[in-house]
Write an enzyme that holds these catalytic residues in place. Sequence first.
Site, PDB file in Angstrom:
ATOM      1  N   LYS A 195       0.831  -1.219   0.000  1.00 15.66           N
ATOM      2  CA  LYS A 195       0.000   0.000   0.000  1.00 15.66           C
ATOM      3  C   LYS A 195       0.855   1.255   0.000  1.00 15.66           C
ATOM      4  CE  LYS A 195      -2.415  -0.354   3.771  1.00 15.66           C
ATOM      5  NZ  LYS A 195      -2.025  -1.603   4.397  1.00 15.66           N
ATOM      6  N   ARG A 232      -9.913   1.654   7.959  1.00 12.61           N
ATOM      7  CA  ARG A 232      -9.632   0.255   8.252  1.00 12.61           C
ATOM      8  C   ARG A 232     -10.868  -0.444   8.810  1.00 12.61           C
ATOM      9  NH1 ARG A 232      -3.805   1.213   9.015  1.00 12.61           N
ATOM     10  NH2 ARG A 232      -2.641  -0.684   9.394  1.00 12.61           N
ATOM     11  N   ARG A 249      11.235  -6.350   6.310  1.00  8.96           N
ATOM     12  CA  ARG A 249      11.197  -4.919   5.995  1.00  8.96           C
ATOM     13  C   ARG A 249      12.109  -4.124   6.929  1.00  8.96           C
ATOM     14  NH1 ARG A 249       5.457  -1.992   5.506  1.00  8.96           N
ATOM     15  NH2 ARG A 249       5.234  -2.477   7.723  1.00  8.96           N
ATOM     16  N   ARG A 275      10.790  -1.978  12.277  1.00  9.15           N
ATOM     17  CA  ARG A 275       9.693  -1.462  13.087  1.00  9.15           C
ATOM     18  C   ARG A 275       9.330  -2.484  14.162  1.00  9.15           C
ATOM     19  NH1 ARG A 275       5.008   0.367   8.971  1.00  9.15           N
ATOM     20  NH2 ARG A 275       3.799  -0.609  10.616  1.00  9.15           N
ATOM     21  N   ARG A 282      -1.175  -8.645  13.534  1.00  6.47           N
ATOM     22  CA  ARG A 282      -1.668  -7.537  12.704  1.00  6.47           C
ATOM     23  C   ARG A 282      -2.464  -8.065  11.509  1.00  6.47           C
ATOM     24  NH1 ARG A 282       3.553  -4.561  11.157  1.00  6.47           N
ATOM     25  NH2 ARG A 282       2.254  -3.219   9.897  1.00  6.47           N
TER      26      ARG A 282
HETATM   27  P1  AMP Z   1       0.469   0.905   9.259  1.00  3.70           P
HETATM   28  O1  AMP Z   1       1.741   1.659   9.047  1.00  3.70           O
HETATM   29  O2  AMP Z   1      -0.635   1.341   8.317  1.00  3.70           O
HETATM   30  O3  AMP Z   1       0.658  -0.596   9.255  1.00  3.70           O
HETATM   31  O4  AMP Z   1      -0.063   1.310  10.726  1.00  3.70           O
HETATM   32  C1  AMP Z   1       0.684   1.026  11.882  1.00  3.70           C
HETATM   33  C2  AMP Z   1      -0.224   1.028  13.097  1.00  3.70           C
HETATM   34  O5  AMP Z   1      -0.831   2.341  13.245  1.00  3.70           O
HETATM   35  C3  AMP Z   1      -1.399   0.053  13.045  1.00  3.70           C
HETATM   36  O6  AMP Z   1      -1.046  -1.256  13.434  1.00  3.70           O
HETATM   37  C4  AMP Z   1      -2.387   0.730  14.003  1.00  3.70           C
HETATM   38  O7  AMP Z   1      -2.022   0.496  15.347  1.00  3.70           O
HETATM   39  C5  AMP Z   1      -2.176   2.214  13.721  1.00  3.70           C
HETATM   40  N1  AMP Z   1      -3.092   2.689  12.641  1.00  3.70           N
HETATM   41  C6  AMP Z   1      -2.755   3.205  11.430  1.00  3.70           C
HETATM   42  N2  AMP Z   1      -3.846   3.540  10.713  1.00  3.70           N
HETATM   43  C7  AMP Z   1      -4.920   3.231  11.479  1.00  3.70           C
HETATM   44  C8  AMP Z   1      -6.334   3.307  11.299  1.00  3.70           C
HETATM   45  N3  AMP Z   1      -6.889   3.783  10.163  1.00  3.70           N
HETATM   46  N4  AMP Z   1      -7.133   2.891  12.325  1.00  3.70           N
HETATM   47  C9  AMP Z   1      -6.610   2.426  13.456  1.00  3.70           C
HETATM   48  N5  AMP Z   1      -5.288   2.293  13.697  1.00  3.70           N
HETATM   49  C10 AMP Z   1      -4.439   2.685  12.717  1.00  3.70           C
END
Ligand code: AMP
Length: 216
Positions: free
Chosen positions: A13, A88, A127, A160, A171
């Site tokens: 993404k 999400r 990653r 990360r 996740r």
């Molecule tokens: P990502 O980089 O998109 O994988 O996001 C990392 C973390 O940020 C996720 O595992 C969530 O804890 C939080 N997060 C990011 N976007 C959202 C969202 N739209 N709703 C809820 N939590 C989010």
Amino acid sequence: MHLVMLGPPGSGKGTQGEMLAEDLQIPHIATGDIFRRAVKESTELGQKAQLYMNRGELVPDEVVVGIVSERLREPDCKKGFVLDGFPRTVGQAKALDEILLGLGEKLDGVILLKVEKEVLVGRLSGRRVCRRCGATYHVDYTPPRRMGRCDRCGGELYQRKDDGEETVRRRLDVHQGQTEPLQIYYRERGLLHTIDAGQSIERVFTDIREELGRGQ
Ligand code: AMP
């Protein structure tokens, strides 16, 4: 164009969202990046988000929706945006519809990136991210020229916290449970474009452009 990138963590993404945003000359807005920056700067938002992020869980809707709503009102979003990592949940999707309605806009399309689970575990646990500029690498597929250093800015590369294998699996489970209804929500509205994202970066990008009617 107002677009949403949908797909599990590791589906590309971020990479595809950035490429698409550059192609369309609109901002790429990733909620995960916004939260990581807030955690790094230890803001109030960052402290709230960190607890959930470290466990691989979702930050509560009211926190995320507030952040996105503010961001989409900024002037650089006038021509559109590529949202990545938001919405999400169906609750967030409905909130997005309302934000857009308030701005006199609507969503033009939702790109769903599909990839097998075991491929995702491999992609995510390999990653590495630059501490300074946020560029991403993969130890096997897109390694940096110098081990542990960013090609772009020379910054230190790190894994990360939520990319460790156990958290990655959690996740992916969280993602599947919460976003399947989201796919149905957008499919019913005729907005969903499903892409095979197990292919090369270039091939996936070509397929996305074709789906959006921007092919050669
Ligand atoms: P990502 O980089 O998109 O994988 O996001 C990392 C973390 O940020 C996720 O595992 C969530 O804890 C939080 N997060 C990011 N976007 C959202 C969202 N739209 N709703 C809820 N939590 C989010």
